[in-house]
Design a protein around this motif. Structure first.
Motif, PDB file in Angstrom:
ATOM      1  N   GLY A 147       0.789  -1.184   0.000  1.00  0.00           N
ATOM      2  CA  GLY A 147       0.000   0.000   0.000  1.00  0.00           C
ATOM      3  C   GLY A 147       0.838   1.258   0.000  1.00  0.00           C
ATOM      4  O   GLY A 147       2.037   1.230   0.198  1.00  0.00           O
ATOM      5  N   GLN A 150       7.386  -4.590  -0.758  1.00  0.00           N
ATOM      6  CA  GLN A 150       7.357  -6.023  -1.058  1.00  0.00           C
ATOM      7  C   GLN A 150       8.239  -6.822  -0.094  1.00  0.00           C
ATOM      8  O   GLN A 150       8.498  -7.999  -0.328  1.00  0.00           O
ATOM      9  N   ASN A 175       1.804  -8.625 -10.481  1.00  0.00           N
ATOM     10  CA  ASN A 175       1.026  -9.670  -9.832  1.00  0.00           C
ATOM     11  C   ASN A 175       1.944 -10.857  -9.551  1.00  0.00           C
ATOM     12  O   ASN A 175       2.684 -11.295 -10.431  1.00  0.00           O
ATOM     13  N   VAL A 207       2.777 -10.017   2.251  1.00  0.00           N
ATOM     14  CA  VAL A 207       3.010  -9.129   1.107  1.00  0.00           C
ATOM     15  C   VAL A 207       1.820  -9.255   0.156  1.00  0.00           C
ATOM     16  O   VAL A 207       1.358 -10.365  -0.128  1.00  0.00           O
ATOM     17  N   ASP A 208       1.308  -8.133  -0.312  1.00  0.00           N
ATOM     18  CA  ASP A 208       0.193  -8.156  -1.255  1.00  0.00           C
ATOM     19  C   ASP A 208       0.591  -8.854  -2.551  1.00  0.00           C
ATOM     20  O   ASP A 208       1.708  -8.684  -3.034  1.00  0.00           O
ATOM     21  N   ALA A 209      -0.343  -9.594  -3.131  1.00  0.00           N
ATOM     22  CA  ALA A 209      -0.091 -10.274  -4.402  1.00  0.00           C
ATOM     23  C   ALA A 209      -0.014  -9.281  -5.558  1.00  0.00           C
ATOM     24  O   ALA A 209       0.678  -9.520  -6.542  1.00  0.00           O
ATOM     25  N   GLN A 210      -0.718  -8.155  -5.438  1.00  0.00           N
ATOM     26  CA  GLN A 210      -0.706  -7.132  -6.481  1.00  0.00           C
ATOM     27  C   GLN A 210      -0.011  -5.877  -5.962  1.00  0.00           C
ATOM     28  O   GLN A 210      -0.104  -5.553  -4.780  1.00  0.00           O
ATOM     29  N   ASN A 211       0.654  -5.179  -6.884  1.00  0.00           N
ATOM     30  CA  ASN A 211       1.371  -3.974  -6.520  1.00  0.00           C
ATOM     31  C   ASN A 211       1.297  -2.999  -7.693  1.00  0.00           C
ATOM     32  O   ASN A 211       1.624  -3.350  -8.824  1.00  0.00           O
TER      33      ASN A 211
END
Length: 168
Positions: free
Chosen positions: A1, A39, A148, A156-160
């Motif tokens: 984020g 990340q 992705n 950690v988010d899968a999308q950035n």
């Protein structure tokens, strides 16, 4: 984020070499070094090779298709071990010249990078880049990319969504 977090420690270095062959084809080598706090990536280094095919239309539109592979070594924040992976690299790029005061291009790219040992471990990148020539020696670019990762590190988010700008 986004959250107003400090991005000063992030870095990305990309270098490559392309040797043209006959009929719009060529071989390429590349290396990258990266650090990304969002990340949880303390260090990522990769070295890759591949072949690429290029098509140039009469109106100077260029399409590139690349096929290759790379080795990557990753060290994550707060994780003691280093991970080494081998991935395929497939990309398609379309470069469109723009009729502006300066020589400018708009590039649309898509990358797919499955792990050789587990193709379901897949990274993909969609990118749009605007580049304009400032002087004979320098140009400016603005890039927006969506990443992705089908198998991200825990937490950690899968999308950035990321953006960058630079002078080259």
């Amino acid at each position: 984020g986004w959250g107003g977090a400090d991005r000063a420690g992030d870095r990305f270095l990309d270098a490559g070499y392309v040797r043209g062959l006959r009929g719009g084809s060529g071989v390429e080598g590349f290396l990258q070094s990266q650090q990304d706090g969002f990340q949880k990536l303390d260090a990522r280094h990769l070295l890759g090779v591949g072949c690429r095919f290029e098509s140039l239309s009469p109106d100077r539109r260029r399409v590139l298709l690349g096929l290759g592979g790379f080795a990557e070594r990753e060290q994550f924040v707060d994780v003691a071990s280093t991970e080494t992976n081998y991935r395929a690299n497939v990309y398609l790029t379309s470069e469109i010249p723009l009729n502006l005061a300066n020589a400018s291009t708009l590039s649309l790219s898509a990358y797919v990078q499955p792990k050789f040992s587990d193709p379901s471990d897949l990274r993909s990148i969609a990118m749009i880049k605007f580049e304009t020539q400032l002087t004979e020696a320098f140009s400016m670019d603005l890039t927006v990319a969506f990443d992705n990762d089908s198998n991200p590190l825990s937490g950690v988010d899968a999308q950035n969504l990321r953006y960058s700008s630079g002078i080259t």
